[in-house]
Motif scaffolding. Structure first.
Motif, PDB file in Angstrom:
ATOM      1  N   ALA A   1      40.740  31.233  37.786  1.00 56.60           N
ATOM      2  CA  ALA A   1      40.215  32.324  36.968  1.00 56.60           C
ATOM      3  C   ALA A   1      39.141  33.096  37.728  1.00 56.60           C
ATOM      4  O   ALA A   1      39.113  34.336  37.701  1.00 56.60           O
ATOM      5  CB  ALA A   1      39.660  31.781  35.656  1.00 56.60           C
ATOM      6  N   VAL A   2      38.281  32.382  38.422  1.00 55.68           N
ATOM      7  CA  VAL A   2      37.239  33.038  39.223  1.00 55.68           C
ATOM      8  C   VAL A   2      37.884  33.865  40.334  1.00 55.68           C
ATOM      9  O   VAL A   2      37.480  35.001  40.602  1.00 55.68           O
ATOM     10  CB  VAL A   2      36.249  32.001  39.806  1.00 55.68           C
ATOM     11  N   GLY A   3      38.912  33.317  40.981  1.00 54.44           N
ATOM     12  CA  GLY A   3      39.609  34.040  42.049  1.00 54.44           C
ATOM     13  C   GLY A   3      40.280  35.310  41.538  1.00 54.44           C
ATOM     14  O   GLY A   3      40.198  36.364  42.176  1.00 54.44           O
ATOM     15  N   VAL A   4      40.927  35.210  40.393  1.00 51.69           N
ATOM     16  CA  VAL A   4      41.577  36.389  39.804  1.00 51.69           C
ATOM     17  C   VAL A   4      40.525  37.438  39.464  1.00 51.69           C
ATOM     18  O   VAL A   4      40.706  38.632  39.737  1.00 51.69           O
ATOM     19  CB  VAL A   4      42.406  35.994  38.566  1.00 51.69           C
ATOM     20  N   ALA A   5      39.430  37.013  38.854  1.00 59.96           N
ATOM     21  CA  ALA A   5      38.371  37.958  38.488  1.00 59.96           C
ATOM     22  C   ALA A   5      37.772  38.614  39.733  1.00 59.96           C
ATOM     23  O   ALA A   5      37.516  39.830  39.744  1.00 59.96           O
ATOM     24  CB  ALA A   5      37.285  37.244  37.686  1.00 59.96           C
ATOM     25  N   ALA A   6      37.585  37.836  40.795  1.00 59.81           N
ATOM     26  CA  ALA A   6      37.034  38.390  42.039  1.00 59.81           C
ATOM     27  C   ALA A   6      38.006  39.389  42.656  1.00 59.81           C
ATOM     28  O   ALA A   6      37.586  40.456  43.128  1.00 59.81           O
ATOM     29  CB  ALA A   6      36.725  37.264  43.021  1.00 59.81           C
ATOM     30  N   ALA A   7      39.290  39.052  42.649  1.00 60.74           N
ATOM     31  CA  ALA A   7      40.289  39.968  43.210  1.00 60.74           C
ATOM     32  C   ALA A   7      40.339  41.273  42.427  1.00 60.74           C
ATOM     33  O   ALA A   7      40.405  42.365  43.013  1.00 60.74           O
ATOM     34  CB  ALA A   7      41.665  39.299  43.236  1.00 60.74           C
ATOM     35  N   LEU A   8      40.304  41.163  41.110  1.00 59.33           N
ATOM     36  CA  LEU A   8      40.296  42.383  40.292  1.00 59.33           C
ATOM     37  C   LEU A   8      39.031  43.198  40.532  1.00 59.33           C
ATOM     38  O   LEU A   8      39.082  44.428  40.619  1.00 59.33           O
ATOM     39  CB  LEU A   8      40.426  42.032  38.816  1.00 59.33           C
ATOM     40  N   GLY A   9      37.896  42.522  40.646  1.00 53.66           N
ATOM     41  CA  GLY A   9      36.646  43.220  40.917  1.00 53.66           C
ATOM     42  C   GLY A   9      36.670  43.923  42.267  1.00 53.66           C
ATOM     43  O   GLY A   9      36.222  45.060  42.399  1.00 53.66           O
ATOM     44  N   LEU A  10      37.224  43.256  43.271  1.00 53.46           N
ATOM     45  CA  LEU A  10      37.343  43.856  44.596  1.00 53.46           C
ATOM     46  C   LEU A  10      38.257  45.080  44.566  1.00 53.46           C
ATOM     47  O   LEU A  10      37.917  46.136  45.109  1.00 53.46           O
ATOM     48  CB  LEU A  10      37.880  42.828  45.599  1.00 53.46           C
ATOM     49  N   ALA A  11      39.413  44.928  43.912  1.00 52.44           N
ATOM     50  CA  ALA A  11      40.357  46.047  43.825  1.00 52.44           C
ATOM     51  C   ALA A  11      39.733  47.230  43.090  1.00 52.44           C
ATOM     52  O   ALA A  11      39.861  48.384  43.518  1.00 52.44           O
ATOM     53  CB  ALA A  11      41.638  45.605  43.124  1.00 52.44           C
ATOM     54  N   LEU A  12      39.039  46.955  42.007  1.00 55.61           N
ATOM     55  CA  LEU A  12      38.378  48.018  41.253  1.00 55.61           C
ATOM     56  C   LEU A  12      37.285  48.668  42.094  1.00 55.61           C
ATOM     57  O   LEU A  12      37.140  49.898  42.104  1.00 55.61           O
ATOM     58  CB  LEU A  12      37.791  47.447  39.960  1.00 55.61           C
ATOM     59  N   GLY A  13      36.531  47.857  42.840  1.00 54.98           N
ATOM     60  CA  GLY A  13      35.483  48.401  43.710  1.00 54.98           C
ATOM     61  C   GLY A  13      36.052  49.296  44.792  1.00 54.98           C
ATOM     62  O   GLY A  13      35.493  50.345  45.105  1.00 54.98           O
ATOM     63  N   VAL A  14      37.194  48.904  45.361  1.00 49.11           N
ATOM     64  CA  VAL A  14      37.832  49.730  46.396  1.00 49.11           C
ATOM     65  C   VAL A  14      38.300  51.051  45.788  1.00 49.11           C
ATOM     66  O   VAL A  14      38.109  52.116  46.386  1.00 49.11           O
ATOM     67  CB  VAL A  14      39.003  48.958  47.030  1.00 49.11           C
ATOM     68  N   LEU A  15      38.902  50.985  44.605  1.00 49.52           N
ATOM     69  CA  LEU A  15      39.375  52.219  43.960  1.00 49.52           C
ATOM     70  C   LEU A  15      38.224  53.155  43.614  1.00 49.52           C
ATOM     71  O   LEU A  15      38.324  54.365  43.812  1.00 49.52           O
ATOM     72  CB  LEU A  15      40.170  51.880  42.682  1.00 49.52           C
TER      73      LEU A  15
ATOM     74  N   THR B   1      44.218  32.518  27.105  1.00 45.60           N
ATOM     75  CA  THR B   1      43.315  32.877  28.199  1.00 45.60           C
ATOM     76  C   THR B   1      42.175  31.872  28.297  1.00 45.60           C
ATOM     77  O   THR B   1      41.829  31.414  29.397  1.00 45.60           O
ATOM     78  CB  THR B   1      42.754  34.295  27.988  1.00 45.60           C
ATOM     79  N   ASP B   2      41.607  31.516  27.154  1.00 43.95           N
ATOM     80  CA  ASP B   2      40.513  30.543  27.146  1.00 43.95           C
ATOM     81  C   ASP B   2      40.987  29.190  27.682  1.00 43.95           C
ATOM     82  O   ASP B   2      40.279  28.555  28.478  1.00 43.95           O
ATOM     83  CB  ASP B   2      39.974  30.392  25.725  1.00 43.95           C
ATOM     84  N   ASP B   3      42.171  28.768  27.263  1.00 41.35           N
ATOM     85  CA  ASP B   3      42.723  27.498  27.762  1.00 41.35           C
ATOM     86  C   ASP B   3      42.918  27.539  29.276  1.00 41.35           C
ATOM     87  O   ASP B   3      42.593  26.586  29.985  1.00 41.35           O
ATOM     88  CB  ASP B   3      44.051  27.177  27.073  1.00 41.35           C
ATOM     89  N   PHE B   4      43.449  28.662  29.770  1.00 37.98           N
ATOM     90  CA  PHE B   4      43.687  28.792  31.213  1.00 37.98           C
ATOM     91  C   PHE B   4      42.369  28.701  31.977  1.00 37.98           C
ATOM     92  O   PHE B   4      42.273  28.018  32.987  1.00 37.98           O
ATOM     93  CB  PHE B   4      44.394  30.116  31.528  1.00 37.98           C
ATOM     94  N   VAL B   5      41.369  29.411  31.482  1.00 38.95           N
ATOM     95  CA  VAL B   5      40.072  29.415  32.166  1.00 38.95           C
ATOM     96  C   VAL B   5      39.466  28.016  32.186  1.00 38.95           C
ATOM     97  O   VAL B   5      38.878  27.608  33.188  1.00 38.95           O
ATOM     98  CB  VAL B   5      39.116  30.433  31.510  1.00 38.95           C
ATOM     99  N   HIS B   6      39.636  27.257  31.106  1.00 44.26           N
ATOM    100  CA  HIS B   6      39.088  25.896  31.078  1.00 44.26           C
ATOM    101  C   HIS B   6      39.896  24.931  31.939  1.00 44.26           C
ATOM    102  O   HIS B   6      39.335  24.012  32.531  1.00 44.26           O
ATOM    103  CB  HIS B   6      39.020  25.382  29.635  1.00 44.26           C
ATOM    104  N   GLU B   7      41.211  25.145  32.012  1.00 46.63           N
ATOM    105  CA  GLU B   7      42.060  24.253  32.812  1.00 46.63           C
ATOM    106  C   GLU B   7      42.016  24.597  34.301  1.00 46.63           C
ATOM    107  O   GLU B   7      42.121  23.714  35.152  1.00 46.63           O
ATOM    108  CB  GLU B   7      43.502  24.322  32.315  1.00 46.63           C
ATOM    109  N   GLU B   8      41.909  25.852  34.618  1.00 50.22           N
ATOM    110  CA  GLU B   8      41.940  26.319  36.013  1.00 50.22           C
ATOM    111  C   GLU B   8      40.754  27.245  36.287  1.00 50.22           C
ATOM    112  O   GLU B   8      40.930  28.436  36.546  1.00 50.22           O
ATOM    113  CB  GLU B   8      43.245  27.086  36.270  1.00 50.22           C
ATOM    114  N   PRO B   9      39.529  26.742  36.265  1.00 48.47           N
ATOM    115  CA  PRO B   9      38.371  27.630  36.406  1.00 48.47           C
ATOM    116  C   PRO B   9      38.314  28.361  37.742  1.00 48.47           C
ATOM    117  O   PRO B   9      37.949  29.536  37.786  1.00 48.47           O
ATOM    118  CB  PRO B   9      37.169  26.703  36.224  1.00 48.47           C
ATOM    119  N   TRP B  10      38.708  27.698  38.835  1.00 49.00           N
ATOM    120  CA  TRP B  10      38.630  28.364  40.130  1.00 49.00           C
ATOM    121  C   TRP B  10      39.691  29.441  40.278  1.00 49.00           C
ATOM    122  O   TRP B  10      39.440  30.476  40.916  1.00 49.00           O
ATOM    123  CB  TRP B  10      38.704  27.345  41.270  1.00 49.00           C
TER     124      TRP B  10
END
Length: 104
Positions: free
Chosen positions: A86-100, A75-84
């Motif tokens: 990772a940010v997009g995934v986190a935002a999508a999860l946050g949005l989905a959780l907020g809707v729920l 996970t740490d490697d992915f976040v360092h290699e693909e930071p945007w």
């Protein structure tokens, strides 16, 4: 052990086995003064199985820790290699959780 077991299930199994081991040790201590050939044989067998189980629990716990560390590194490697991403995934999860949560 099945590969489909989650880390939480494995940790619960380790915890449960530790409780069983503890209870068995207590039982062995409580029957230390009991006489009789059958009791001695049973205590000896329980002692051997208890040692084997302890070794297996230690191995299982070590494997669980190793897999958890590997997942964290990946996970740490992915976040360092693909930071945007990772940010997009986190935002999508946050949005989905907020809707729920908002639907309640």
């Amino acid at each position: 052990m099945s590969e489909e077991m989650t880390a939480a299930n494995k940790q619960k199994l380790v915890t449960d086995l530790k409780v069983v081991i503890s209870d068995t040790e207590e039982l062995l201590r409580a029957t230390a003064g009991a006489a009789g050939e059958k009791v001695s044989e049973l205590r000896e067998r329980l002692g051997v199985r208890l040692r084997d189980t302890k070794e297996r629990v230690i191995d299982l716990e070590a494997a669980l820790v190793d897999k958890t560390k590997a997942a964290a590194r990946a996970t740490d490697d992915f976040v360092h290699e693909e930071p945007w991403k990772a940010v997009g995934v986190a935002a999508a999860l946050g949005l989905a959780l907020g809707v729920l949560i908002g639907r309640r």
